[in-house]
Design an enzyme around this catalytic site. Structure first.
Site, PDB file in Angstrom:
ATOM      1  N   ASP A   1      -5.191  -5.359   6.526  1.00 50.95           N
ATOM      2  CA  ASP A   1      -6.421  -4.864   5.927  1.00 50.95           C
ATOM      3  C   ASP A   1      -7.405  -6.018   5.725  1.00 50.95           C
ATOM      4  O   ASP A   1      -8.589  -5.926   6.070  1.00 50.95           O
ATOM      5  CB  ASP A   1      -6.090  -4.193   4.598  1.00 50.95           C
ATOM      6  CG  ASP A   1      -7.269  -3.428   4.018  1.00 50.95           C
ATOM      7  OD1 ASP A   1      -8.276  -3.236   4.725  1.00 50.95           O
ATOM      8  OD2 ASP A   1      -7.183  -3.024   2.847  1.00 50.95           O
TER       9      ASP A   1
ATOM     10  N   ASP B   1      -2.198 -17.620   5.380  1.00 52.30           N
ATOM     11  CA  ASP B   1      -3.294 -18.460   4.905  1.00 52.30           C
ATOM     12  C   ASP B   1      -3.782 -19.394   6.007  1.00 52.30           C
ATOM     13  O   ASP B   1      -4.987 -19.622   6.162  1.00 52.30           O
ATOM     14  CB  ASP B   1      -2.914 -19.224   3.631  1.00 52.30           C
ATOM     15  CG  ASP B   1      -1.503 -19.777   3.654  1.00 52.30           C
ATOM     16  OD1 ASP B   1      -0.665 -19.292   4.423  1.00 52.30           O
ATOM     17  OD2 ASP B   1      -1.224 -20.697   2.857  1.00 52.30           O
TER      18      ASP B   1
ATOM     19  N   TYR C   1       0.807  -1.207   0.000  1.00 51.98           N
ATOM     20  CA  TYR C   1       0.000   0.000   0.000  1.00 51.98           C
ATOM     21  C   TYR C   1       0.852   1.274   0.000  1.00 51.98           C
ATOM     22  O   TYR C   1       0.322   2.368   0.167  1.00 51.98           O
ATOM     23  CB  TYR C   1      -0.922   0.033   1.223  1.00 51.98           C
ATOM     24  CG  TYR C   1      -2.111  -0.905   1.150  1.00 51.98           C
ATOM     25  CD1 TYR C   1      -2.257  -1.803   0.092  1.00 51.98           C
ATOM     26  CD2 TYR C   1      -3.079  -0.894   2.132  1.00 51.98           C
ATOM     27  CE1 TYR C   1      -3.343  -2.657   0.047  1.00 51.98           C
ATOM     28  CE2 TYR C   1      -4.174  -1.738   2.095  1.00 51.98           C
ATOM     29  CZ  TYR C   1      -4.297  -2.627   1.046  1.00 51.98           C
ATOM     30  OH  TYR C   1      -5.378  -3.472   0.995  1.00 51.98           O
TER      31      TYR C   1
ATOM     32  N   LYS D   1       3.966 -14.276   5.576  1.00 52.41           N
ATOM     33  CA  LYS D   1       4.146 -15.290   4.530  1.00 52.41           C
ATOM     34  C   LYS D   1       5.656 -15.441   4.282  1.00 52.41           C
ATOM     35  O   LYS D   1       6.144 -15.437   3.153  1.00 52.41           O
ATOM     36  CB  LYS D   1       3.411 -14.862   3.251  1.00 52.41           C
ATOM     37  CG  LYS D   1       3.289 -15.976   2.198  1.00 52.41           C
ATOM     38  CD  LYS D   1       2.355 -17.092   2.595  1.00 52.41           C
ATOM     39  CE  LYS D   1       2.186 -18.102   1.455  1.00 52.41           C
ATOM     40  NZ  LYS D   1       1.340 -19.246   1.821  1.00 52.41           N
TER      41      LYS D   1
END
Length: 359
Positions: A247, A223, A124, A190
């Site tokens: 987010d 995940d 972002y 991740k």
């Protein structure tokens, strides 16, 4: 002595839920001096920009702002007014509590999770290169020199995660946990795939965790985090995330407790604080006295805690909880049947909260 607070009514339903929240705050007995300024679509026509300089000046002067949802006008030059506001004021921490309330429809009960999201970098940050531009061609050339292959018709959004930003958001999460009696911080990442960005985030979070032996620490791949939250949300307390995952996960957590209509939020930095609901401006409902103001009212309760009015904050939260639990004076989205004719409007919900406050 009254508190000087910047008040940004916002767009769409913003002015309605802001006015309802203002009335609730004033019913606490805490005194405020409101500095009302406008941003978003409501400011563009008048000032030529959705984020006028005087809005930033007001927040810098007062240190604290209460803000309704705003709309970023198409073609305004801003990807997001909210992102521009966070960057200008270095509001690096996004704090989003997600808590179950009796009486609110949800498949889950007993959820009490706080999402701490890094607000300034990651995907972002706005470092992007459009397909086919000279800048994209230079990046393609640089990548090819490293032996990597990327399709020539690619566009690019750069994911940058720094040790500096990660260290301060991690410290924020642990300090929040310590000062609010929280038991555990979970870093979400991740790093198994993105070893030099998410990997740095995880490595830095682990280093910071060593300075807080009184707070449990764990990490989990994003995940797997999504699956775990759906299966066993009661296992989690404070979640520490980079910008994009924060987010997404904050909306997931809001879904666990009944939706964005009851999800408050704050954007915090070392010097300034902006409190706002997590939902959008919902322009199609503007002026209908229909939308649920709970998220805005709970955001205001967070503001009360921030300025040291903890007892007033607790009273507001308890009053909201009572109204939701009774289920009588609630908006359409809080009814089992959204077409229930007994649903009340925005202002009537606020009046019910105020009645509880005065008892």
């Amino acid at each position: 002595m009254p508190y000087n607070i910047t008040l940004i009514p916002g767009d769409g339903v913003g002015p309605e839920i802001t006015e309802a929240t203002k009335q609730v705050l004033e019913a606490t007995g805490v005194e405020f001096r409101w500095d009302v300024v406008y941003g978003g679509a409501s400011a563009l026509e008048k000032y030529g920009t959705p984020l006028p300089q005087h809005v930033l000046d007001s927040i810098r002067r007062n240190k604290v702002a209460l803000k309704g949802p705003i709309t970023t006008p198409v073609g305004s030059g801003f990807r997001s007014v909210n992102v521009a506001l966070r960057k200008a004021l270095d509001l690096y921490a996004c704090l989003r509590p997600c808590k179950s309330y009796p009486g609110v429809r949800s498949r889950y009960q007993g959820v009490d999770i706080v999402v701490v999201r890094e607000n300034t970098e990651d995907l972002y940050s706005g470092v992007e290169y459009e397909r086919g531009t000279p800048e994209a061609a230079k990046l393609l050339s640089l990548i090819s020199e490293t032996g990597q292959e990327v399709r020539e018709d690619s566009g690019f959004s750069i994911k940058a995660i720094s040790e500096t930003a990660t260290r301060r958001i991690a410290r924020f999460a642990f300090e929040y946990a310590r000062s609010n009696g929280r038991r555990k911080v979970t870093a979400v990442h991740k790093a198994n795939i993105m070893k030099f960005s998410d990997g740095l985030f995880l490595e830095t979070a682990r280093e910071v965790a060593k300075g807080y032996p009184d707070i449990d620490f764990e990490d989990i791949i994003v995940d797997n985090m999504c699956m775990q939250l759906v299966q066993r949300p009661e296992l989690y307390d404070v979640l520490l995330l980079p910008n994009l995952y924060g987010d997404i996960i904050s909306d997931l957590c809001a879904g666990l407790v009944g939706g964005l209509g009851i999800a408050p939020g704050a954007n915090l930095g070392d010097d300034f604080a902006v409190f706002e609901p997590t939902h959008g401006s919902a322009p199609k409902y503007a002026g209908q006295n229909k939308v649920n103001p709970t998220a805005m009212i709970l955001s205001a309760a967070m503001m009360l805690r921030h300025i040291g009015e903890k007892e007033a904050a607790k009273r507001v939260e308890n009053a909201v909880a009572q109204v939701l639990a009774e289920g009588k004076h609630v908006t359409y989205d809080m009814k089992p049947d959204r077409d229930d004719p007994t649903a009340v409007g925005t202002s009537q919900f606020a009046e019910a909260v105020i009645e509880k406050l005065r008892r």
